[in-house]
Design a protein around this motif. Structure first.
Motif, PDB file in Angstrom:
ATOM      1  N   THR A   1      13.491 101.127  24.640  1.00 45.80           N
ATOM      2  CA  THR A   1      13.329 100.895  23.334  1.00 45.80           C
ATOM      3  C   THR A   1      14.712 100.967  22.466  1.00 45.80           C
ATOM      4  N   ALA A   2      15.598 101.623  22.662  1.00 53.22           N
ATOM      5  CA  ALA A   2      17.132 101.785  22.407  1.00 53.22           C
ATOM      6  C   ALA A   2      17.755 100.474  22.502  1.00 53.22           C
ATOM      7  N   LEU A   3      17.573  99.877  23.671  1.00 59.14           N
ATOM      8  CA  LEU A   3      18.132  98.571  23.976  1.00 59.14           C
ATOM      9  C   LEU A   3      17.660  97.405  23.095  1.00 59.14           C
ATOM     10  N   SER A   4      16.421  97.455  22.710  1.00 58.37           N
ATOM     11  CA  SER A   4      15.787  96.356  21.794  1.00 58.37           C
ATOM     12  C   SER A   4      16.249  96.551  20.351  1.00 58.37           C
ATOM     13  N   ILE A   5      16.519  97.973  19.840  1.00 59.53           N
ATOM     14  CA  ILE A   5      17.006  98.198  18.587  1.00 59.53           C
ATOM     15  C   ILE A   5      18.442  97.583  18.598  1.00 59.53           C
ATOM     16  N   ILE A   6      19.192  98.027  19.727  1.00 55.56           N
ATOM     17  CA  ILE A   6      20.712  97.561  19.600  1.00 55.56           C
ATOM     18  C   ILE A   6      20.888  96.003  19.458  1.00 55.56           C
ATOM     19  N   LEU A   7      19.936  95.612  20.204  1.00 54.15           N
ATOM     20  CA  LEU A   7      20.074  93.870  20.447  1.00 54.15           C
ATOM     21  C   LEU A   7      19.515  93.105  18.969  1.00 54.15           C
ATOM     22  N   LEU A   8      18.884  93.965  18.288  1.00 51.05           N
ATOM     23  CA  LEU A   8      18.130  93.388  16.921  1.00 51.05           C
ATOM     24  C   LEU A   8      18.935  93.781  15.862  1.00 51.05           C
ATOM     25  N   LEU A   9      19.976  94.592  15.772  1.00 54.47           N
ATOM     26  CA  LEU A   9      20.687  95.153  14.759  1.00 54.47           C
ATOM     27  C   LEU A   9      21.340  94.091  13.951  1.00 54.47           C
ATOM     28  N   ASP A  10      21.727  92.994  14.713  1.00 50.98           N
ATOM     29  CA  ASP A  10      22.302  91.751  13.970  1.00 50.98           C
ATOM     30  C   ASP A  10      21.499  91.114  13.205  1.00 50.98           C
ATOM     31  N   GLY A  11      20.280  91.399  13.045  1.00 51.47           N
ATOM     32  CA  GLY A  11      19.062  90.852  12.387  1.00 51.47           C
ATOM     33  C   GLY A  11      18.479  89.199  12.978  1.00 51.47           C
ATOM     34  N   SER A  12      18.786  89.238  14.234  1.00 49.20           N
ATOM     35  CA  SER A  12      18.401  88.230  14.944  1.00 49.20           C
ATOM     36  C   SER A  12      17.848  88.412  16.475  1.00 49.20           C
ATOM     37  N   VAL A  13      17.139  87.464  17.088  1.00 52.80           N
ATOM     38  CA  VAL A  13      16.747  87.526  18.487  1.00 52.80           C
ATOM     39  C   VAL A  13      17.495  86.410  19.129  1.00 52.80           C
TER      40      VAL A  13
ATOM     41  N   ILE B   1      10.243  86.483  26.260  1.00 51.27           N
ATOM     42  CA  ILE B   1       9.872  84.877  26.429  1.00 51.27           C
ATOM     43  C   ILE B   1       9.652  84.160  25.272  1.00 51.27           C
ATOM     44  N   ALA B   2       9.458  84.941  24.070  1.00 51.10           N
ATOM     45  CA  ALA B   2       9.236  84.309  22.783  1.00 51.10           C
ATOM     46  C   ALA B   2      10.643  83.757  22.306  1.00 51.10           C
ATOM     47  N   ALA B   3      11.739  84.858  22.652  1.00 53.34           N
ATOM     48  CA  ALA B   3      13.086  84.268  22.089  1.00 53.34           C
ATOM     49  C   ALA B   3      13.814  83.336  22.963  1.00 53.34           C
ATOM     50  N   THR B   4      13.258  83.190  24.191  1.00 52.47           N
ATOM     51  CA  THR B   4      13.797  82.378  25.169  1.00 52.47           C
ATOM     52  C   THR B   4      13.324  80.851  24.947  1.00 52.47           C
ATOM     53  N   ILE B   5      12.239  81.107  24.344  1.00 52.34           N
ATOM     54  CA  ILE B   5      11.647  79.642  24.038  1.00 52.34           C
ATOM     55  C   ILE B   5      11.988  79.142  22.623  1.00 52.34           C
ATOM     56  N   ALA B   6      11.977  80.092  21.544  1.00 55.49           N
ATOM     57  CA  ALA B   6      12.407  79.951  20.112  1.00 55.49           C
ATOM     58  C   ALA B   6      13.310  80.953  19.781  1.00 55.49           C
ATOM     59  N   PRO B   7      14.571  81.067  19.604  1.00 53.91           N
ATOM     60  CA  PRO B   7      15.300  82.156  19.203  1.00 53.91           C
ATOM     61  C   PRO B   7      15.048  82.360  17.675  1.00 53.91           C
ATOM     62  N   MET B   8      15.148  83.645  17.275  1.00 58.69           N
ATOM     63  CA  MET B   8      14.582  84.080  15.996  1.00 58.69           C
ATOM     64  C   MET B   8      16.095  84.089  15.378  1.00 58.69           C
ATOM     65  N   GLY B   9      16.537  83.260  14.345  1.00 56.73           N
ATOM     66  CA  GLY B   9      17.589  83.307  13.510  1.00 56.73           C
ATOM     67  C   GLY B   9      17.690  84.369  12.643  1.00 56.73           C
ATOM     68  N   ALA B  10      17.028  84.651  11.954  1.00 52.23           N
ATOM     69  CA  ALA B  10      16.784  85.693  10.796  1.00 52.23           C
ATOM     70  C   ALA B  10      15.456  86.606  10.849  1.00 52.23           C
ATOM     71  N   ILE B  11      15.252  87.562  11.182  1.00 50.89           N
ATOM     72  CA  ILE B  11      14.102  88.387  11.351  1.00 50.89           C
ATOM     73  C   ILE B  11      13.877  89.198   9.885  1.00 50.89           C
ATOM     74  N   GLU B  12      12.592  89.394   9.391  1.00 52.24           N
ATOM     75  CA  GLU B  12      12.438  90.016   8.289  1.00 52.24           C
ATOM     76  C   GLU B  12      13.023  91.557   8.435  1.00 52.24           C
ATOM     77  N   GLN B  13      13.585  92.040   7.413  1.00 52.52           N
ATOM     78  CA  GLN B  13      14.220  93.275   7.440  1.00 52.52           C
ATOM     79  C   GLN B  13      13.125  94.593   7.723  1.00 52.52           C
ATOM     80  N   ASP B  14      12.029  94.289   7.404  1.00 50.41           N
ATOM     81  CA  ASP B  14      10.890  95.362   7.444  1.00 50.41           C
ATOM     82  C   ASP B  14      10.791  95.555   8.847  1.00 50.41           C
ATOM     83  N   VAL B  15      11.096  94.553   9.843  1.00 51.82           N
ATOM     84  CA  VAL B  15      10.992  94.957  11.580  1.00 51.82           C
ATOM     85  C   VAL B  15      12.071  95.926  11.778  1.00 51.82           C
ATOM     86  N   LEU B  16      13.287  95.823  11.216  1.00 54.43           N
ATOM     87  CA  LEU B  16      14.399  96.752  11.396  1.00 54.43           C
ATOM     88  C   LEU B  16      14.243  98.130  10.963  1.00 54.43           C
ATOM     89  N   TYR B  17      13.708  98.135   9.589  1.00 50.74           N
ATOM     90  CA  TYR B  17      13.726  99.451   8.773  1.00 50.74           C
ATOM     91  C   TYR B  17      12.443 100.066   8.732  1.00 50.74           C
TER      92      TYR B  17
END
Length: 326
Positions: A112-124, A255-271
């Motif tokens: 879970t911590a790894l996923s938070i770290i990788l998504l801190l830049d607002g993208s996957v 799988i989802a990110a490998t198929i279609a990278p997410m350039g800008a995820i919604e801030q609600d996901v992070l916060y």
């Protein structure tokens, strides 16, 4: 909306029936192979019940809706802990072995911590997706390798399984395959119907992923965890949730990110969503911890978890409708 409504009803009925058969088949096959009940839950049942999330997320990414996949994965993780463990604990308090508190839960917390770290830049990115997939296969491979090292324990589990579950290997495999196939098909029908109804009402993709799709694709975990608890298989119920959350966080998002990278995820996901997912994961350590012996998630803890989930859903709905000030 008649056809989507029928799909939801039929999907739910088939889902409940197939979950029970899937649990029986999974336990039978794994015990013949000398695997512990906890590993059965993490690898076989966790993988099988998370198959709907994988299918829905992959299809969402292919169809150009990767945020639906992200909301599905994290919403399912929140539902797995707060909703599923809450309901299961209300039906039958869940025993949590010390080995789970010392090894498996810290592993889930680390992922879970790894996923938070990788998504801190607002993208996957696609690289993030590949990292998730590599970690997933590494974790699963290590768990299976570690289990096979303990030959004596595997032999005891096999003998115990033969006494507790007098079912032939052929029948176990048949129930496993049939149950998994129906779980995926019924979940897909249920989710399709729910999403069609929600979209006709103008609901956003992220909200659909966090609520309807997340709950819908978590129904296999709910059905199998309740079935396991009723049969006294506490390790199976706990392992199911841990394995499913590992699968969702690493495999589904990967799988989802490998198929279609997410350039800008919604801030609600992070916060909002990821912090709640992290807090709920940490809470499992607190709820199951005992100074001596195994822990137990009792009915009071179940009520607390359910209350958290109800408040979370209420927040999502009120914010989506514009009535929530935060």
């Amino acid at each position: 909306m008649l056809i989507p409504a029928i799909a939801v009803i039929i999907g739910l009925i088939v889902l409940v029936w197939s979950a029970d058969k899937f649990v029986d088949g999974a336990v039978g096959v794994a015990r013949f192979c000398g695997m512990s009940t906890l590993l059965i839950g993490m690898v076989i049942v966790g993988f099988g019940t998370s198959a709907p999330e994988m299918v829905v997320s992959a299809l969402s990414a292919v169809q150009g809706n990767p945020e639906l996949a992200l909301g599905n994965a994290y919403g399912s993780n929140i539902a797995n802990i707060a909703l599923i463990l809450g309901v299961t604990a209300l039906i039958s308090p869940i025993l949590v072995q010390r080995s789970v508190l010392k090894k498996d839960l810290p592993l889930l917390i680390g992922v879970t911590a790894l996923s938070i770290i990788l998504l801190l830049d607002g993208s996957v990115s696609r690289v993030d997706g590949i990292v998730f997939l590599c970690v997933f296969f590494g974790v699963m491979g290590f768990n299976i390798w570690q289990e096979k090292r303990n030959a004596a324990k595997a032999e005891n589990v096999t003998n115990e399984g033969a006494d507790d579950l007098p079912m032939s290997l052929g029948k176990s495999i048949g129930l496993l395959v049939l149950g998994m196939a129906l779980l995926v098909a019924s979940s897909r029908a249920l989710v399709w119907g729910a999403v069609e109804i929600a979209r006709s009402l103008g609901v956003s993709d992220l909200l659909i992923g966090l609520t309807i799709v997340a709950i819908g694709t978590s129904l296999p975990e709910l059905a199998s965890s309740i079935a396991a608890a009723r049969k006294g298989e506490d390790d199976l119920a706990v392992g199911n949730i841990i394995g499913s959350n590992l699968f969702n966080t690493l495999m589904v998002v990967g799988i989802a990110a490998t198929i279609a990278p997410m350039g800008a995820i919604e801030q609600d996901v992070l916060y909002r969503d990821m912090p709640l997912m992290a807090v709920l994961t940490l809470s499992l350590l607190a709820l199951g911890f005992r100074r001596k012996g195994d822990g137990r998630i009792n009915r009071i803890a179940g009520v607390i978890l359910l209350l958290v989930y109800v408040l979370y859903l209420l927040n999502l709905i009120l914010k989506a409708t514009g009535y929530w000030p935060f």
